[in-house]
Design an enzyme around this catalytic site. Sequence first.
Site, mmCIF file in Angstrom:
data_model
loop_
_atom_site.group_PDB
_atom_site.id
_atom_site.type_symbol
_atom_site.label_atom_id
_atom_site.label_comp_id
_atom_site.label_asym_id
_atom_site.label_seq_id
_atom_site.Cartn_x
_atom_site.Cartn_y
_atom_site.Cartn_z
ATOM 1 N N HIS A 95 -5.600 -8.176 1.735
ATOM 2 C CA HIS A 95 -5.302 -7.123 2.722
ATOM 3 C C HIS A 95 -6.690 -7.055 3.632
ATOM 4 O O HIS A 95 -7.940 -7.316 3.072
ATOM 5 C CB HIS A 95 -5.301 -5.723 2.006
ATOM 6 C CG HIS A 95 -4.957 -4.614 2.872
ATOM 7 N ND1 HIS A 95 -5.619 -4.084 3.597
ATOM 8 C CD2 HIS A 95 -3.561 -4.184 3.010
ATOM 9 C CE1 HIS A 95 -4.668 -3.215 4.404
ATOM 10 N NE2 HIS A 95 -3.808 -3.038 3.943
ATOM 11 N N GLY A 173 -3.285 0.998 10.444
ATOM 12 C CA GLY A 173 -3.888 2.315 10.556
ATOM 13 C C GLY A 173 -4.290 2.713 11.839
ATOM 14 O O GLY A 173 -5.078 3.851 11.918
HETATM 15 C C1 PEP Z 1 -1.332 -1.140 5.083
HETATM 16 O O1 PEP Z 1 -1.951 -0.659 4.322
HETATM 17 O O2 PEP Z 1 -0.862 -2.398 4.674
HETATM 18 C C2 PEP Z 1 -0.748 -0.610 6.310
HETATM 19 C C3 PEP Z 1 0.096 -1.412 6.843
HETATM 20 O O3 PEP Z 1 -1.080 0.677 6.530
HETATM 21 P P1 PEP Z 1 -0.480 1.534 7.854
HETATM 22 O O4 PEP Z 1 0.933 1.296 7.886
HETATM 23 O O5 PEP Z 1 -1.248 2.708 7.635
HETATM 24 O O6 PEP Z 1 -0.849 0.772 9.130
#
Ligand code: PEP
Length: 251
Positions: A95, A173
Amino acid sequence: MRRPIIAGNWKMNMLISNAAEWVDELLVHLPVSDEVDVIVAPPFTALAAVQDRIEKSKILLAGQNIGPEPEGARTGEVSAAMLKDAGCDYVILGHSERRQFFAESDELINRKLNIACDHGLISIICVGESLEERNAGQTHDVVERQLVGGLASVVGGQLDRLVIAYEPVWAIGTGLNASPEQAQDVHRFIRNWINKIFGSEQSAVIRVIYGGSVKPETSAPLMAQQDIDGLLVGGASLKSDSFYDIINSSL
Ligand code: PEP
């Protein structure tokens, strides 16, 4: 036919009581369906509570990370075997928050991937470019570099233990979404890369999912793209109703 995946990544959110409530709320509405794999990745502390609640449902459990060693003196780490023992079928690896805040390299991610494979976990390997890299026209190069490094040891027979998540760092995010066309372009690139390295049979079946500020309002047009096989959802997975709406939009 690639079965869609809708995966919720709770990151460092949710206490045990919230997690249990979330599952109960989701299960009131969630259709018993083989058309979509619904996956939830709680923090380690809530895995057992979530597993207890989803046992009789079709929801699948994921860990958010594993350590790169199988066991031993690594204070604070959680192993692949421990995730399996806690009921996980999946683990999220690479990630962008792990790459950014914990300096995870492609080489480390590849080591984790090997351990996950050895313990029967399916890895959701995240790749994606930063805004600077996108603006410099380097998106495909960055994604290819991450695939080459992260999948360095993978042989064709292991691809059924893999899901690839395209997550542009600038969309995570931030509330910024890649447009369906931008996402499709990179998903097609990833599928073509799999085709080049592992062959057409593998590229036809591997699931490539998109993540980055997905919301109920944006999920359907993303899912309508030919090479988008699912969604990895952070913020919008924390509320059972918005996560449910995203699942619904993929059916
Ligand atoms: C993630 O944590 O993989 C992600 C895509 O977060 P968000 O949807 O909040 O952008």
